[in-house]
Scaffold this active site. Structure first.
Site, PDB file in Angstrom:
ATOM      1  N   CYS A  82      38.340  39.660  35.595  1.00  0.00           N
ATOM      2  CA  CYS A  82      37.409  38.592  35.965  1.00  0.00           C
ATOM      3  C   CYS A  82      36.816  38.818  37.365  1.00  0.00           C
ATOM      4  O   CYS A  82      36.003  39.717  37.522  1.00  0.00           O
ATOM      5  CB  CYS A  82      38.102  37.245  35.805  1.00  0.00           C
ATOM      6  SG  CYS A  82      36.931  35.903  35.543  1.00  0.00           S
ATOM      7  N   ARG A 141      34.914  30.959  33.611  1.00  0.00           N
ATOM      8  CA  ARG A 141      33.728  31.280  34.421  1.00  0.00           C
ATOM      9  C   ARG A 141      33.554  32.794  34.565  1.00  0.00           C
ATOM     10  O   ARG A 141      33.431  33.335  35.662  1.00  0.00           O
ATOM     11  CB  ARG A 141      33.813  30.610  35.799  1.00  0.00           C
ATOM     12  CG  ARG A 141      33.581  29.105  35.747  1.00  0.00           C
ATOM     13  CD  ARG A 141      33.617  28.470  37.126  1.00  0.00           C
ATOM     14  NE  ARG A 141      34.960  28.508  37.698  1.00  0.00           N
ATOM     15  CZ  ARG A 141      35.966  27.713  37.338  1.00  0.00           C
ATOM     16  NH1 ARG A 141      35.774  26.796  36.422  1.00  0.00           N
ATOM     17  NH2 ARG A 141      37.135  27.823  37.899  1.00  0.00           N
ATOM     18  N   HIS A 181      41.413  36.964  31.006  1.00  0.00           N
ATOM     19  CA  HIS A 181      42.663  36.819  31.773  1.00  0.00           C
ATOM     20  C   HIS A 181      43.883  37.033  30.874  1.00  0.00           C
ATOM     21  O   HIS A 181      44.492  36.064  30.413  1.00  0.00           O
ATOM     22  CB  HIS A 181      42.762  35.402  32.355  1.00  0.00           C
ATOM     23  CG  HIS A 181      41.793  35.121  33.456  1.00  0.00           C
ATOM     24  ND1 HIS A 181      42.124  35.235  34.788  1.00  0.00           N
ATOM     25  CD2 HIS A 181      40.499  34.737  33.421  1.00  0.00           C
ATOM     26  CE1 HIS A 181      41.083  34.929  35.528  1.00  0.00           C
ATOM     27  NE2 HIS A 181      40.078  34.613  34.730  1.00  0.00           N
ATOM     28  N   GLU A 183      46.767  37.787  31.674  1.00  0.00           N
ATOM     29  CA  GLU A 183      48.020  37.401  32.347  1.00  0.00           C
ATOM     30  C   GLU A 183      48.461  35.977  31.988  1.00  0.00           C
ATOM     31  O   GLU A 183      49.595  35.611  32.253  1.00  0.00           O
ATOM     32  CB  GLU A 183      47.881  37.549  33.877  1.00  0.00           C
ATOM     33  CG  GLU A 183      47.039  36.497  34.581  1.00  0.00           C
ATOM     34  CD  GLU A 183      45.533  36.715  34.440  1.00  0.00           C
ATOM     35  OE1 GLU A 183      45.109  37.637  33.719  1.00  0.00           O
ATOM     36  OE2 GLU A 183      44.780  35.929  35.051  1.00  0.00           O
TER      37      GLU A 183
HETATM   38  N1  GLN Z   1      33.303  33.103  38.603  1.00  0.00           N
HETATM   39  C1  GLN Z   1      34.281  33.746  39.436  1.00  0.00           C
HETATM   40  C2  GLN Z   1      33.627  34.647  40.466  1.00  0.00           C
HETATM   41  O1  GLN Z   1      32.468  34.817  40.499  1.00  0.00           O
HETATM   42  C3  GLN Z   1      35.256  34.564  38.619  1.00  0.00           C
HETATM   43  C4  GLN Z   1      36.128  33.630  37.824  1.00  0.00           C
HETATM   44  C5  GLN Z   1      37.497  34.144  37.562  1.00  0.00           C
HETATM   45  O2  GLN Z   1      37.958  35.128  38.154  1.00  0.00           O
HETATM   46  N2  GLN Z   1      38.205  33.438  36.736  1.00  0.00           N
HETATM   47  O3  GLN Z   1      34.314  35.199  41.263  1.00  0.00           O
END
Ligand code: GLN
Length: 206
Positions: A82, A141, A181, A183
């Site tokens: 992410c 996100r 994710h 984890e």
């Molecule tokens: N939207 C976050 C960012 O731009 C990432 C979200 C996440 O790591 N769960 O860093």
């Protein structure tokens, strides 16, 4: 004899603890990384999810950006989830003003790609490299990989809905990224794959 590789989790912001647990379950010695000398001490590194703009600022404030870029360029295995995927991208779309990445992977990553209204969702992904059962992918996100260079191996794409076909897991040599994710699910196959990449790179070096 198979020894345990030492795998760090960047611990300046984000969900560090879950990664430490997943790495230990994958046969690694998991340690937190907050200082330049700790960057030197690991055989592999996880860049966790969190807020990539905050992590970027902290990396620069703690003098970690330079040492991390050097080790990535020298072949350190790194897994970015992410926000960690954002950090490994050579190119970033929809970044905040002045936001920097560590880079290393020949990908264009779009931040918050699934749209502001899509806070989080889950989907089962079929990832050949992980075999067997589909992976329950939790997106929060999340970014996606919008373009990938020739050296990049696509591991997974979104399978359903308006984002179908978007790349959400990829590998380039020792660098591994997922939009999701693993984890948080208790399924440690992505971490096991990464631990194997780290072990392999240790064998290559010795
Ligand atoms: N939207 C976050 C960012 O731009 C990432 C979200 C996440 O790591 N769960 O860093």
């Amino acid at each position: 004899m198979s020894t345990s590789p030492t795998i760090g989790v960047l611990a300046v912001q984000g969900d560090v603890r879950e990664h430490l647990v997943a790495l230990e379950r994958s046969g690694a010695d998991a340690v937190t990384v907050r200082r330049p000398r700790e960057v030197e001490a690991v055989d592999g590194l996880v860049l966790p999810g969190g807020e990539s703009t905050t992590i970027d600022k902290l990396l620069r404030a703690f003098d970690l950006q330079g040492p991390l870029r050097e080790r990535i360029a020298a072949g350190l295995p790194v897994y970015g989830s992410c926000a960690g995927m954002i950090l490994l991208a050579d190119r970033l779309a929809d970044g905040a003003a002045g936001q920097q990445t560590l880079g290393g992977m020949d990908i264009l990553v779009r931040r918050n790609a699934f749209g502001r209204q899509v806070d989080s969702f889950e989907e089962d992904l079929h990832i050949r490299e992980l075999g067997g059962e589909p992976v329950r992918a939790v997106f929060i996100r999340a970014p996606w990989v919008e373009e990938a260079g020739e050296a990049v191996e696509v591991l997974a794409r979104v399978e359903h809905g308006p984002a179908a076909g978007r790349i959400v897991a990829a590998r380039q040599g020792n660098l591994l990224v997922t939009s999701f994710h693993p984890e948080v699910t208790g399924d440690h196959r992505v971490h096991r794959l990464f631990a194997d990449i780290v072990r392999h790179s240790l064998r290559e070096r010795s």
